[in-house]
Enzyme design. Structure first.
Site, PDB file in Angstrom:
ATOM      1  N   ASP A   1       0.871  -1.172   0.000  1.00  0.00           N
ATOM      2  CA  ASP A   1       0.000   0.000   0.000  1.00  0.00           C
ATOM      3  C   ASP A   1       0.913   1.228   0.000  1.00  0.00           C
ATOM      4  OD1 ASP A   1      -2.419   1.549   0.380  1.00  0.00           O
ATOM      5  OD2 ASP A   1      -1.795   1.770   2.463  1.00  0.00           O
TER       6      ASP A   1
ATOM      7  N   ASP B   1      -0.118   5.150   0.909  1.00  0.00           N
ATOM      8  CA  ASP B   1      -0.357   6.094   2.006  1.00  0.00           C
ATOM      9  C   ASP B   1      -0.491   5.348   3.327  1.00  0.00           C
ATOM     10  OD1 ASP B   1      -0.612   8.460   0.312  1.00  0.00           O
ATOM     11  OD2 ASP B   1      -2.464   7.537  -0.389  1.00  0.00           O
TER      12      ASP B   1
ATOM     13  N   ASP C   1      -1.571  -0.903   5.840  1.00  0.00           N
ATOM     14  CA  ASP C   1      -1.924  -0.374   7.165  1.00  0.00           C
ATOM     15  C   ASP C   1      -3.419  -0.368   7.419  1.00  0.00           C
ATOM     16  OD1 ASP C   1      -2.357   1.774   5.270  1.00  0.00           O
ATOM     17  OD2 ASP C   1      -2.519   3.121   6.983  1.00  0.00           O
TER      18      ASP C   1
END
Length: 231
Positions: free
Chosen positions: A13, A15, A171
């Site tokens: 991922d 961001d 995240d």
């Protein structure tokens, strides 16, 4: 015994995982608020919403708007955000070393994000990653985005590998859900952006990491033996 090695393909991922992009989002929100004569946003509050996309951030910045009102501001948010892109964001501490360690071991790495592809490509260019990032998939590259497994499956196909050869790192619970559905191992990282009450322990990732430095050790990565879908 041979020394442990990193997975042959590591997918990330963007961001909240590789990049602390929240400062760019805060700057964007504050420009929009200032244009309306409103006070600045609570940066800590907005950080929780960064992984949720532009609509969620507009909703957090302008909580009094209904759904139609929020949707109407999304194009403005994206335009201002593109102007702020890369001006304030930084890599999380340890990410640069971790990527270098993967490359030194002969592994390939790529990015699968729900951010629009054109914005993700701007980020990659700003970081001078064009030649290093083996695959880049945005939220609008295919007909589905995470938590659907399609972006992960297509990334593996582009790289000419089986999903079970890859580890996906993110995240957000959607990252783990997408990886599981794609037949990939997953690592949940805890340094990113989460809403109050989100508990990565409940996501059932194959491994967890509390700081990027932990991923400098091959042993911190789950094994990538082929695994069945929805295992």
């Amino acid at each position: 015994m041979p020394a442990p090695r990193f997975p042959r393909v590591a997918l990330f991922d963007l961001d909240g995982t590789l990049l602390d992009s929240a400062p760019d989002m805060v700057a964007t929100a504050n420009r929009m608020l200032a244009a309306r004569g409103l006070p600045p946003v609570d940066a800590a509050m907005l950080r929780q919403h960064v992984s949720r996309g532009a609509r969620a951030m507009v909703g957090a910045v302008f909580p009094g708007l209904d759904e139609a009102g929020r949707d109407a501001l999304v194009p403005e948010f994206l335009q201002v955000y593109r102007e702020e892109l890369g001006r304030h964001s930084v890599l999380f501490d340890g990410i640069a070393r971790m990527l270098e360690a993967l490359e030194a071991d002969g592994a390939r790495w790529g990015i699968i994000t729900n951010k629009a592809e054109y914005l993700a490509r701007d980020v990659v260019a700003g970081l001078a990653w064009e030649q290093r990032c083996a695959v880049l998939v945005g939220g609008d590259t295919y007909a589905e985005k995470k938590p659907h497994p399609l972006p992960l499956l297509e990334a593996a196909k582009q790289l000419g590998v089986e999903p079970g050869d890859c580890v996906y790192v993110g995240d957000d619970e959607r990252d783990v859900v997408a990886a599981r559905a794609a037949g990939m191992r997953s690592i949940a990282v805890t340094w990113g952006y989460r809403l109050d009450g989100d508990d990565p322990e409940t996501w059932q990732a194959d491994a967890m990491a509390t700081q990027p430095h932990a991923l400098l050790e091959p042993a911190a990565w789950p094994a990538t033996n082929p695994i069945p879908l929805d295992a």
